[in-house]
Scaffold this active site. Structure first.
Site, short mmCIF file in Angstrom:
data_model
loop_
_atom_site.label_atom_id
_atom_site.label_comp_id
_atom_site.label_asym_id
_atom_site.label_seq_id
_atom_site.Cartn_x
_atom_site.Cartn_y
_atom_site.Cartn_z
N GLY A 120 -39.84 29.07 -121.73
CA GLY A 120 -39.67 27.82 -120.88
C GLY A 120 -39.85 26.51 -121.58
N CYS A 140 -19.16 39.49 -96.61
CA CYS A 140 -18.02 39.38 -97.50
C CYS A 140 -16.89 39.87 -96.76
CB CYS A 140 -18.31 39.89 -98.72
SG CYS A 140 -16.63 39.92 -99.73
N CYS A 145 -15.24 42.73 -99.30
CA CYS A 145 -16.17 44.06 -99.47
C CYS A 145 -17.21 44.23 -98.62
CB CYS A 145 -16.34 43.77 -100.89
SG CYS A 145 -18.03 42.99 -101.31
N CYS A 169 -17.72 36.89 -101.68
CA CYS A 169 -18.60 37.00 -102.65
C CYS A 169 -18.23 35.93 -103.85
CB CYS A 169 -18.47 38.35 -103.71
SG CYS A 169 -19.12 39.68 -102.35
N CYS A 229 -17.67 42.03 -106.28
CA CYS A 229 -16.92 42.23 -105.07
C CYS A 229 -15.68 43.33 -105.42
CB CYS A 229 -16.08 40.86 -104.95
SG CYS A 229 -15.32 40.79 -103.14
#
Lengths: 286, 363, 214
Positions: A31, A240, A243, A265, A271
């Site tokens: 980080g 979606c 899908c 998506c 997808c």
């Protein structure tokens, strides 16, 4: 550009060594933003030069590279970066998340869980999470050194006092290994939980600001929040249209000039995989 | 039925072809040569070399041609090429007192050793469009030559003041510190020393520095400047190869140098005196050299114990925003798709609106 | 040392060869080092054929050839301070050998350094990355030892931590190392090398010895 006459993966070996040393330190201090001698790339600043330099420094001839922008492999910027590496490193590229060993991304984390043999490289515009509170690098360095993050919480809490919620919806700050506050890059907060304890190594490159940072695998990544206002991700009532997924990040697509919308998506590979497996959405408005 | 957009690669290739056509323009018009750009658009070439940090007229001319005359784009092209070149080391400092002078003016003295030399300058031209130039072919009348050549060595005005102790001594950076940091290879670590700041100014965008310099004249960090001297000429670049151990001349380059002389009120330690602001650029570019000198002096405010409340005096502000390749890239990256983040914002704004409307309805 | 590499490998001008395919080999070695640093305590075997001057080991030499250069002075422990090794490093990497441990980008020792660990650069609070990377050649390196590692890069599931055996490292080293953790983010990152094997311990890794160690 004619790629002949350039080194493997464009960067010269001395530059790669410098970036590789920076990446090792970044992994050793999760980080923390390691300054590095960022080079001027043949692509513009803000268009992924940091991610490209990180990828160019880690990639080998055996790697399989996937590049996404907004979750999709076919957006022009993703296509452009992929063809840069196909040209300069001659590596195999793929659109299948599971086939990739290196995934360079702008603004999304793929929906499928990444595994230990993969590395995800994030393109980062502004690596400093404290930048909006304190624009000076000399000051933010000190704040990180002294773990002085109170001001960050005050900022988020002001949101709660005013709006009843934290209004940051992307680039939502995280705390890594309970030490450094870090910018996850402008991914939607929907993706933040995927960073926590991820099996894959996560590397971040900011070219214009000349910083790299990292999250090793299996490292705690917490989104900043408050006991009475726990961190929450986006949800949709829709599924979606292609899908039928109800667990992925959905893009709203406007389909006519009356403002009719459908949801699909953002992760184009996820997808397609679902469609190939027989999942069918309602197809959106006719 | 909705079908996702495909064919990004073909689109990019076609865009490149279109761009090449646009660059060439009407094919009935003869193509411009690099020699023509270098000779007749020489100040564009100078600017591209300066901000591209690469002294090569031919490559800069090529970059200008390729960029269709967009100088910031040409600077970007030159920089992206420069970054692939090996670095052999740092040259010796230029000795501008020894340069072959083409132009030299001082605003602080009526006359001075070596004299004022007006040289090639737009300064006193009447800015009237010359319609004769529109008709190609006419050769300009040759300029007359002076009876005596200019002095080989011309003392710098600021050094003349130094004799009296009226101006601060210019103390070189710590000699033991070795080669100066190279901003193009090392990450800057604020606060930067003056040598590193000057590197940033030399590469900085001319327009940005012009505006910042101007702002100091309008009271945002006023520092009482006088144009001590502006000189233009050819200076020798010397380099000490490790295997030789002595300096050899590797090039003569045209540079513009500006020394601003600024009054300083004095402090507890130092009596009142004049201080300097310095600007040096590749090629002939007085606007940039003078602007850099004003900003260099403004950035010394903290060192001299002056107030530091103006933008031009804030080194992080100035140096983090002076680079036009960085700025242009980041401003224009907003063209890239951001629809995922925008989607998140939509969700948040809708939720905020719904809560606010509910509240209103309840009241 | 358990092995010193293949001495039949080529020599050039009296200097043992460096990386055969510099770009490709350096990338492979770096990825091994990155993998090691990302997953502390994982033992990685390099398939580099190198014949560094003894007692410099294969993995140690590989890391230096891949990552050291003019910008990283190298400090060598007493048993490694010999003109062959200095010459090898200077010729193949351009790195200068320094006698000042605090100035070293990389420090290389056989076994535990005979200096306090804070003699090396631990970085600064604002720039903790400006710290020495210590490469320690050890007698033995194997998994499933008495040292239990925890921290970033190590999954904590049913079993706690990752086990490792590092031969020839005295207990006092581990307590000296754990004393540095109070200084975080300053600290020292370690590579352990044995023959052509390597493992890494970044400053964030906690090491506990469960059975009687050495």
């Amino acid at each position: 550009m004619n790629a002949t006459g350039y080194n493997f993966a464009y960067l010269d070996e001395q530059t790669k060594r410098m970036i590789r040393r920076a990446i090792l330190k970044a992994v050793a201090i999760p980080g923390y933003q390691v300054p590095f001698g960022g080079r001027e790339m043949p692509l513009p600043y803000g268009w992924g030069t940091g991610g490209i330099q990180v990828t160019a420094s880690i990639i080998g001839a055996d790697d399989v590279l996937k590049v996404i922008d907004q979750g999709a492999d076919d957006t022009t910027n993703a296509v452009n970066i992929r063809r840069f590496f196909a040209k300069t490193a001659g590596v195999t590229t793929t659109e299948h998340t599971t086939d990739a060993t290196i995934i360079q991304t702008r603004h999304r984390i793929p929906e499928v869980l990444l595994s230990a043999h993969q590395t995800i490289v994030y393109q980062v515009p502004t690596p400093e999470p404290l930048r909006w509170i304190e624009p000076r690098e000399a000051e933010t360095r000190k704040m990180h050194a002294l773990t002085e993050y109170g001001i960050m919480h005050v900022g988020l809490y002001e949101d709660i006092a005013r709006f009843g919620r934290v209004t940051t919806s992307y680039n939502y700050p995280v705390r890594v290994n309970a030490r450094y506050v870090m910018s996850p890059s402008p991914i939607p907060k929907f993706d933040n939980p995927k960073m926590d304890q991820m099996d894959a190594l996560q590397l971040f490159g900011a070219g214009r600001e000349k910083r790299v940072y990292a999250i090793p695998p299996h490292t705690s990544v917490e989104s900043l929040d408050f006991e009475d206002h726990p961190f929450q991700i986006e949800t949709w009532e829709e599924r979606c249209a292609l899908c039928d997924a109800d667990d992925s990040f959905l893009d709203e697509v406007i389909t006519d000039d009356a403002g009719t919308r459908m949801h699909v998506c953002s992760d184009s590979d996820y997808c397609r995989d679902r469609q190939e497996a027989g999942h069918v959405g309602d197809g959106g408005p006719e | 039925m909705y079908v996702a957009v495909k064919g990004g690669e073909t689109a990019i290739e076609n865009a490149e072809k279109l761009l090449a056509e646009e660059r060439r323009g009407n094919p009935d018009v003869p193509e411009i040569s690099l020699e023509q750009i270098s000779e007749q658009l020489s100040l564009s070439v100078d600017r591209v070399m300066a901000e591209g940090s690469l002294h090569d007229r031919k490559l800069a001319s090529l970059a200008i041609k390729q960029a269709r005359g967009d100088l910031v784009e040409a600077i970007f092209l030159l920089r992206a090429y420069r970054t692939t070149l090996p670095r052999f080391g740092a040259s010796e400092p230029l000795d501008t007192a020894q340069m072959a002078i083409q132009r030299r003016v001082s605003a602080t003295f009526k006359d001075l050793p070596g004299g004022q030399i007006l040289g090639p300058s737009f300064d006193y031209t009447h800015r009237l469009l010359d319609f004769d130039l529109a008709e190609n072919g006419a050769m300009p009348e040759p300029a007359p030559e002076a009876d005596t050549p200019v002095d080989a060595t011309m003392p710098r005005v600021a050094d003349l003041l130094g004799e009296e102790g009226l101006i601060e001594r210019e103390i070189p950076n710590d000699q033991d510190a070795g080669e100066p940091l190279d901003l193009t290879r090392d990450a800057a670590r604020f606060p930067l020393d003056r040598a590193t700041r000057m590197q940033g100014l030399a590469r900085g965008d001319e327009g940005f520095l012009l505006s910042l310099g101007y702002s100091t004249q309008r009271g945002y960090g006023r520092n009482h400047p006088f144009a001590g001297e502006i000189r233009l000429g050819e200076a020798s670049v010397e380099f000490i190869p490790e295997e030789l151990g002595f300096a050899i001349e590797i090039a003569d380059i045209t540079v513009t140098e500006c020394q601003m002389v600024n009054r300083f009120q004095g402090s507890d330690e130092i009596p009142a005196q004049f201080t300097r602001g310095y600007g040096l650029v590749f090629g002939h570019n007085e606007r940039k050299a003078m602007s850099a000198a004003l900003v260099d002096r403004a950035l010394r405010a903290e060192e001299l114990g002056e107030a530091t409340d103006a933008p031009a005096q804030d080194q992080e502000f100035v140096l983090s925003h002076a680079d036009n390749v960085e700025a242009s890239g980041f401003v224009q990256h907003l063209k890239l798709p951001h629809y995922v983040d925008f989607q998140s914002e939509l969700i948040t704004v809708r939720a905020l609106r719904a809560e606010a409307l509910d509240k209103q309805a309840a009241e | 040392m358990t092995e010193t590499g293949d001495f039949s490998a080529g020599f050039s001008d009296g200097l043992r060869t460096g990386l055969a395919n510099p770009a490709e080999d350096a990338q492979g070695i770096f990825r091994a080092a990155l993998d090691a640093m990302s997953r502390p305590g994982t033992i990685i075997t390099l398939n580099q054929e190198l014949a560094p001057p003894p007692p410099l080991g294969t993995a140690t030499a590989a890391i230096l050839l891949a990552l050291a250069d003019r910008d990283t002075p190298v400090w060598l422990g007493t048993s490694l301070s010999n003109p062959d090794i200095s010459g090898f490093l200077r010729f193949h990497t351009g790195a200068a050998v320094t006698t000042s441990p605090g100035a070293a980008g990389f420090a290389v020792t056989e076994g535990v350094p005979d200096l306090p660990l804070d003699a090396f650069s631990l970085g600064e609070d604002e720039y903790p990355d400006r710290s020495t990377t210590l490469i320690m050649q050890v007698e033995d390196l194997s998994s499933d030892g008495p040292i239990v590692l925890t921290g970033p890069g190590i999954e904590t599931g049913i079993e706690i931590g990752r086990r490792i055996q590092i031969g020839g490292v005295a207990k006092s080293f581990w307590s000296a190392r754990s004393n540095l953790s109070a200084l975080f983010p300053r600290g020292l990152d370690l590579f352990f090398c044995s023959g052509n094997r390597l493992a890494a311990l970044p400053r964030t890794t906690t090491a506990k010895i469960t059975e009687t160690g050495e």
